[in-house]
Design a protein around this motif. Structure first.
Motif, PDB file in Angstrom:
ATOM      1  N   LEU A 185       0.822  -1.207   0.000  1.00 37.28           N
ATOM      2  CA  LEU A 185       0.000   0.000   0.000  1.00 37.28           C
ATOM      3  C   LEU A 185       0.859   1.261   0.000  1.00 37.28           C
ATOM      4  CD1 LEU A 185      -2.701  -1.049   2.621  1.00 37.28           C
ATOM      5  CD2 LEU A 185      -2.919  -1.087   0.129  1.00 37.28           C
ATOM      6  N   GLN A 186       0.414   2.240  -0.763  1.00 38.16           N
ATOM      7  CA  GLN A 186       1.056   3.550  -0.796  1.00 38.16           C
ATOM      8  C   GLN A 186       0.140   4.579  -0.141  1.00 38.16           C
ATOM      9  OE1 GLN A 186       4.289   3.815  -1.920  1.00 38.16           O
ATOM     10  NE2 GLN A 186       4.111   1.580  -2.078  1.00 38.16           N
ATOM     11  N   ALA A 187       0.563   5.827  -0.142  1.00 39.34           N
ATOM     12  CA  ALA A 187      -0.172   6.890   0.541  1.00 39.34           C
ATOM     13  C   ALA A 187      -1.644   6.909   0.141  1.00 39.34           C
ATOM     14  CB  ALA A 187       0.474   8.240   0.226  1.00 39.34           C
ATOM     15  N   LYS A 188      -2.517   7.037   1.115  1.00 42.41           N
ATOM     16  CA  LYS A 188      -3.973   7.155   0.985  1.00 42.41           C
ATOM     17  C   LYS A 188      -4.676   5.825   0.736  1.00 42.41           C
ATOM     18  CE  LYS A 188      -7.954   9.528   0.284  1.00 42.41           C
ATOM     19  NZ  LYS A 188      -8.942   8.491   0.000  1.00 42.41           N
ATOM     20  N   GLU A 189      -3.962   4.785   0.284  1.00 42.45           N
ATOM     21  CA  GLU A 189      -4.638   3.589  -0.198  1.00 42.45           C
ATOM     22  C   GLU A 189      -5.303   2.763   0.900  1.00 42.45           C
ATOM     23  OE1 GLU A 189      -3.002   2.192  -4.292  1.00 42.45           O
ATOM     24  OE2 GLU A 189      -1.480   1.823  -2.754  1.00 42.45           O
ATOM     25  N   GLY A 190      -4.675   2.654   2.055  1.00 39.79           N
ATOM     26  CA  GLY A 190      -5.312   1.920   3.136  1.00 39.79           C
ATOM     27  C   GLY A 190      -6.618   2.571   3.534  1.00 39.79           C
ATOM     28  N   LEU A 191      -6.597   3.887   3.680  1.00 38.25           N
ATOM     29  CA  LEU A 191      -7.801   4.630   4.039  1.00 38.25           C
ATOM     30  C   LEU A 191      -8.855   4.513   2.948  1.00 38.25           C
ATOM     31  CD1 LEU A 191      -9.067   6.453   6.166  1.00 38.25           C
ATOM     32  CD2 LEU A 191      -8.073   8.424   4.991  1.00 38.25           C
ATOM     33  N   ALA A 192      -8.418   4.557   1.682  1.00 36.21           N
ATOM     34  CA  ALA A 192      -9.365   4.434   0.566  1.00 36.21           C
ATOM     35  C   ALA A 192     -10.076   3.089   0.583  1.00 36.21           C
ATOM     36  CB  ALA A 192      -8.639   4.632  -0.760  1.00 36.21           C
ATOM     37  N   LEU A 193      -9.394   2.062   1.033  1.00 36.73           N
ATOM     38  CA  LEU A 193      -9.992   0.724   1.042  1.00 36.73           C
ATOM     39  C   LEU A 193     -10.999   0.531   2.162  1.00 36.73           C
ATOM     40  CD1 LEU A 193      -6.812  -1.405   0.243  1.00 36.73           C
ATOM     41  CD2 LEU A 193      -8.860  -1.227  -1.195  1.00 36.73           C
ATOM     42  N   ILE A 194     -10.809   1.209   3.291  1.00 38.69           N
ATOM     43  CA  ILE A 194     -11.641   0.888   4.455  1.00 38.69           C
ATOM     44  C   ILE A 194     -12.643   1.973   4.820  1.00 38.69           C
ATOM     45  CG2 ILE A 194      -9.736  -0.484   5.366  1.00 38.69           C
ATOM     46  CD1 ILE A 194      -9.418   1.591   7.599  1.00 38.69           C
ATOM     47  N   ASN A 195     -12.553   3.138   4.205  1.00 35.93           N
ATOM     48  CA  ASN A 195     -13.421   4.249   4.588  1.00 35.93           C
ATOM     49  C   ASN A 195     -14.649   4.255   3.682  1.00 35.93           C
ATOM     50  OD1 ASN A 195     -12.926   7.794   5.255  1.00 35.93           O
ATOM     51  ND2 ASN A 195     -13.753   6.200   6.532  1.00 35.93           N
ATOM     52  N   GLY A 196     -15.656   3.482   4.045  1.00 38.39           N
ATOM     53  CA  GLY A 196     -16.851   3.398   3.222  1.00 38.39           C
ATOM     54  C   GLY A 196     -17.931   2.596   3.912  1.00 38.39           C
ATOM     55  N   THR A 197     -19.087   2.500   3.274  1.00 36.27           N
ATOM     56  CA  THR A 197     -20.253   1.849   3.875  1.00 36.27           C
ATOM     57  C   THR A 197     -20.551   0.489   3.244  1.00 36.27           C
ATOM     58  OG1 THR A 197     -21.724   2.964   2.295  1.00 36.27           O
ATOM     59  CG2 THR A 197     -21.309   4.077   4.393  1.00 36.27           C
ATOM     60  N   GLN A 198     -19.531  -0.145   2.683  1.00 40.16           N
ATOM     61  CA  GLN A 198     -19.795  -1.332   1.872  1.00 40.16           C
ATOM     62  C   GLN A 198     -20.174  -2.576   2.678  1.00 40.16           C
ATOM     63  OE1 GLN A 198     -17.346   0.980   0.905  1.00 40.16           O
ATOM     64  NE2 GLN A 198     -18.949   1.609  -0.521  1.00 40.16           N
ATOM     65  N   ALA A 199     -19.839  -2.658   3.946  1.00 36.99           N
ATOM     66  CA  ALA A 199     -20.285  -3.818   4.735  1.00 36.99           C
ATOM     67  C   ALA A 199     -21.786  -3.748   4.956  1.00 36.99           C
ATOM     68  CB  ALA A 199     -19.542  -3.884   6.073  1.00 36.99           C
ATOM     69  N   MET A 200     -22.277  -2.639   5.485  1.00 34.90           N
ATOM     70  CA  MET A 200     -23.719  -2.522   5.721  1.00 34.90           C
ATOM     71  C   MET A 200     -24.495  -2.597   4.406  1.00 34.90           C
ATOM     72  SD  MET A 200     -24.251   1.514   6.694  1.00 34.90           S
ATOM     73  CE  MET A 200     -22.779   1.674   7.703  1.00 34.90           C
ATOM     74  N   THR A 201     -23.922  -2.011   3.348  1.00 28.65           N
ATOM     75  CA  THR A 201     -24.633  -1.998   2.072  1.00 28.65           C
ATOM     76  C   THR A 201     -24.641  -3.381   1.437  1.00 28.65           C
ATOM     77  OG1 THR A 201     -23.906   0.295   1.789  1.00 28.65           O
ATOM     78  CG2 THR A 201     -24.851  -0.789  -0.123  1.00 28.65           C
ATOM     79  N   ALA A 202     -23.547  -4.126   1.565  1.00 25.17           N
ATOM     80  CA  ALA A 202     -23.513  -5.491   1.031  1.00 25.17           C
ATOM     81  C   ALA A 202     -24.541  -6.372   1.725  1.00 25.17           C
ATOM     82  CB  ALA A 202     -22.114  -6.082   1.189  1.00 25.17           C
ATOM     83  N   VAL A 203     -24.598  -6.299   3.051  1.00 22.76           N
ATOM     84  CA  VAL A 203     -25.620  -7.058   3.782  1.00 22.76           C
ATOM     85  C   VAL A 203     -27.006  -6.591   3.354  1.00 22.76           C
ATOM     86  CG1 VAL A 203     -26.534  -7.677   6.049  1.00 22.76           C
ATOM     87  CG2 VAL A 203     -24.074  -7.407   5.744  1.00 22.76           C
TER      88      VAL A 203
END
Length: 503
Positions: A185-203
């Motif tokens: 991972l490079q700058a910003k990428e870790g945050l880009a991967l985890i900062n979102g609502t995709q768990a609740m939305t996937a369920v």
């Protein structure tokens, strides 16, 4: 067969094709351009020593801590490892796969600042059916679904666990077996991967797809129950529904009439009784209102699956980097609570129909549909089981979205609990599927008693579908096996694009 994603146009049909029909995913050329432009802006900002949250600062309460250029890569991997605090049983494989797809689609929108190769690895995992093991508990539903998505991100760096070829293994081993290599991972990428609502939305997506089919199924089962109880058709006539013009109510009434066309078991007002109980007479009003909720939930999910829910967002055209709050899951939290309430109510009215059909004082049928009442208990305890499930649903339907617990030293002082709401809605749906299975078993047995040859042609098809799984009851047996077998059969309807209730 493949679908293209661009962050703006993903549909339920496309999700269905990827998850249940094996379609592959690729990034559209237009999306590639946006992804690369936003990444360029991130790298230019680092070169110019611009202070950007999560790029060269800490996270949450540490947002005022500036990180040196030499530590930016370490910052991202530390983020993923430290935030991977998911707990409990993992999400189902289908939910985790939807999560991969939704996160890829959000990143393809081009406002996250991620590198193209990182996003491509995520898509490669999806296409090769490498599924991260993601614990289902531990998200507050604001600042994104941090814990679940961190477990997703671990796979991309060769850590955590995954399921590949039906085997659970270390993430690095799964990538290696599929011919893939972990990313650094490079700058910003870790945050880009985890900062979102995709768990609740996937369920939410998986729950909605099943809930929609269950609602359709419930109409057909209710029609069969009406025949078993010699229900009155007058309450379904279009005149009364035209003067209360909810489209969904009108559609349910029309659907029930179509199912019962030609039935020799239904009655009219005054023929046997003047009015039926509410659980029969008010099917259009109750089921119709449930369809209204489903339409609301669908609308919110469609917006969410095509939204940028990161922080900060990278606007390459204007050169702006904006820290905001699109990661907050409140819209989905409300929708999931609403879905749970609606599906609990679908179970509630079904259980009341079960009671009417097994209770000899209400049905005119043998007590508990028993072949030898007294010596054999028949379907007596199936109503107990249904009552237990609907009671549990009432507890699960307590809205999660009314709760909030501050986190990160009060920097993140209001959260949505959207993932909890989604998990509860999903569990309610599983319970309701079993309640509907019990109603179907009782309705089919009542049809045997009343005369299968008198059923309408459409409900006869429903009866036949039930009987493929649950034979006619001629003596007491272990009914939990029948209930679970029929519930499993109903579950497959979600994965059958050619599904028609009458088959």
């Amino acid at each position: 067969m493949f679908i293209q994603i661009d962050g703006n146009s993903l549909t339920f049909d496309q999700i269905y094709k990827v998850i249940y029909q094996g379609y592959s995913v690729k990034i559209s050329d237009h999306a590639v351009e946006h992804i690369q432009k936003s990444r360029t802006l991130v790298e230019e900002s680092i070169t110019n020593n611009n202070v950007i949250y999560g790029v060269n600062t800490g996270f949450g309460k540490f947002s005022d801590t500036v990180i040196s250029k030499t530590d930016l890569a370490d910052l991202q991997i530390n983020l993923i490892r430290s935030h991977a605090c998911g707990l409990g049983e993992p999400f189902s494989l289908e939910v985790s796969r939807v999560m991969l797809l939704l996160r890829a689609n959000a990143l393809a929108k081009g406002y996250s600042g991620i590198r193209l190769e990182t996003l491509q690895l995520l898509i490669d995992c999806l296409n090769q059916n490498i599924v991260p093991v993601i614990p289902s508990q531990g998200s507050l539903g604001a600042s994104g679904d941090l814990a679940p998505l961190s477990h997703l991100a671990l796979l991309l760096v060769g850590e955590g666990e995954a399921v590949y070829n039906d085997q659970r293994m270390q993430g690095e081993e799964a990538l290696k077996l599929a011919g893939l290599k972990p990313i650094q991972l490079q700058a910003k990428e870790g945050l880009a991967l985890i900062n979102g609502t995709q768990a609740m939305t996937a369920v939410g997506v998986v729950s909605y797809l099943e809930a929609q089919k269950l609602a359709d199924l419930a109409d057909g089962i209710a029609a069969l129950t009406l025949e078993g109880l010699q229900g009155i058709l007058d309450a379904f006539m279009p005149e009364s529904h035209a003067v209360r013009p909810y489209p969904e109510q009108q559609q349910v009434a029309a659907r029930i009439l179509s199912y019962l066309e030609g039935s020799q078991l239904t009655t009219s007002q005054g023929q046997i009784r003047v009015q039926d109980a509410y659980s029969l007479r008010c099917i259009p009003q109750v089921h119709g209102a449930i369809y209204q909720v489903l339409n609301y939930v669908k609308e919110k999910l469609l917006i969410e699956i095509n939204s940028a829910t990161d922080n900060p967002l990278i606007f390459a055209d204007s050169g702006k980097v904006i820290s905001g709050g699109n990661f907050h899951g409140q819209p989905i939290a409300f929708a999931m609570d609403f879905l749970g309430i609606a599906m609990a109510e679908l179970g509630n009215i079904s259980e009341r129909r079960i009671e009417r059909i097994v209770n000899p004082q209400l049905s005119g049928l043998p007590a508990f549909l028993s072949a030898d009442p007294g010596l054999e208990s028949g379907l007596m305890i199936t109503q107990y089981a249904a009552a237990s499930l609907v009671s549990e649903n009432k507890v699960l339907a307590h809205p999660s979205s009314v709760d909030s617990i501050p986190s990160s030293a009060n920097q993140e002082d209001h959260v949505s609990m959207g993932t909890t709401a989604a998990r509860h809605a999903y569990q309610i749906i599983q319970n309701t599927r079993r309640v509907l299975s019990i109603e179907a078993i009782c309705a089919a047995q009542a049809a045997d008693i009343q005369g299968v040859d008198k059923l309408a042609s459409e409900t006869r098809k429903i009866y036949s579908r039930i009987r493929k799984t649950v034979p006619t009851i001629i003596k007491d047996r272990i009914f939990s096996r029948d209930i679970e077998a029929l519930a499993a059969d109903f579950k497959t309807f979600v994965q059958d694009t050619n599904y028609e209730l009458a088959l």
